[in-house]
Enzyme design. Sequence first.
Site, PDB file in Angstrom:
ATOM      1  N   TYR A 211      44.636 -21.056  20.988  1.00  0.00           N
ATOM      2  CA  TYR A 211      43.598 -22.086  20.997  1.00  0.00           C
ATOM      3  C   TYR A 211      44.305 -23.423  20.815  1.00  0.00           C
ATOM      4  CZ  TYR A 211      40.026 -18.461  20.222  1.00  0.00           C
ATOM      5  OH  TYR A 211      39.196 -17.372  20.331  1.00  0.00           O
ATOM      6  N   TYR A 394      36.458 -15.104  11.834  1.00  0.00           N
ATOM      7  CA  TYR A 394      36.857 -14.720  13.179  1.00  0.00           C
ATOM      8  C   TYR A 394      36.760 -13.205  13.385  1.00  0.00           C
ATOM      9  CZ  TYR A 394      39.401 -15.112  17.608  1.00  0.00           C
ATOM     10  OH  TYR A 394      39.746 -15.090  18.939  1.00  0.00           O
TER      11      TYR A 394
END
Length: 401
Positions: A211, A394
Amino acid sequence: MSLHTPTSSTTQRTQVGIIGSGPSGLLLAQLLHWQGIDAIIIEQRSRDYVEARIRAGVLESGTVELLREARVDQRMNQEGLPHDGFELSLNGERHRIDLKGLTGKSVMVYGQTEVTRDLINARLELGASIVFEADDVAIHDFDSDTPRITYRKDGQQYEVLCDFIAGCDGFHGVCRKSVPQQALTTYERVYPFGWLGILSHVPPVSHELIYANHDRGFALASMRSHTLSRYYIQAPLDDLDNWSDEQIWDELEIRLGVKAGETLQRGPLVEKSIAPLRSFVAEPMRFGRLFLAGDAAHIVPPTGAKGLNLAASDVRYLYRALTEFYKDRSSIGIDHYSANCLRRVWKAERFSWWMSSLLHTFPQHDAFDRRIQQAELDLVFSSESARRSLAENYVGLPFED
């Protein structure tokens, strides 16, 4: 004899009528089957369309366990890619988030397209029906004890009598739209950009997801297999035609950083599209004998990898509530369905909003906002407790049963 064997040329009877053959509707039907609860799935699109939709690819540990409980895990176990961590990048400088070390849990990279195919095949192997290409689907009397579904197929009109209706038909489906507007409270945030996504038959740039926060905008390096890569870059929603394939590869190389650029392999694009980013919640999620699940009730931006997982969470609560109703004659799970789901929904909405705010460039941000964003990332890089909080969200927060 199946409970939804036609009792006349136009009337069918089942226990649970499911609108939508996306992952939530299919998973719900599969889990109910193993509890001896009959269901029929009604889908407005074709099977080819449903199976071709390219969506998310990161499964929380709880979603993986639910697929195993539904007995549709064989191909996932063989082809899915367990990931013990991922990387965050700030202008090319990468830091690893050790999910396994911080939480004891991992995630599974296995595309939603593959999950959908597995669920469709599993249902058809059981001899259970899915009505594809149903026209004029409508729901009726869900505020009574005798809800009904009507639809048209091949020129024939059908009516399905059922005990409950599960609205798993997505953001644009008929189920939420059938609820009186005064009974709904909606919350929404629309983001001023989209994700330009590409799919290419090349090896991934890294064995884990990256990311990237970059001054030029967000980027994500993902994958579907060891030979199929999925990439995204932040882009204006109306900008797809302005991006050549070569420009996309060039931009990925810049935003992912020098190290990733050295291993980035380019190839022909199998798919190229821009998807909008939206946060949306509709409350409540139950109206009499109608239950909303998945995108019919909520949308999250994809940054936190929560869309499919949140739908699976709804299904978990709903199938257990329905099992409790039929086996124990108890309505406790049904009565608490909306509240149980929404607690988890809002936590996922918060995390997805936070990840989106952390990683994207916003047109209204000034230099101060940019430095605050960088400081937030630096806190994650330097603080184990901050990394643990990120990792816990997550991999998926625990269920509150």
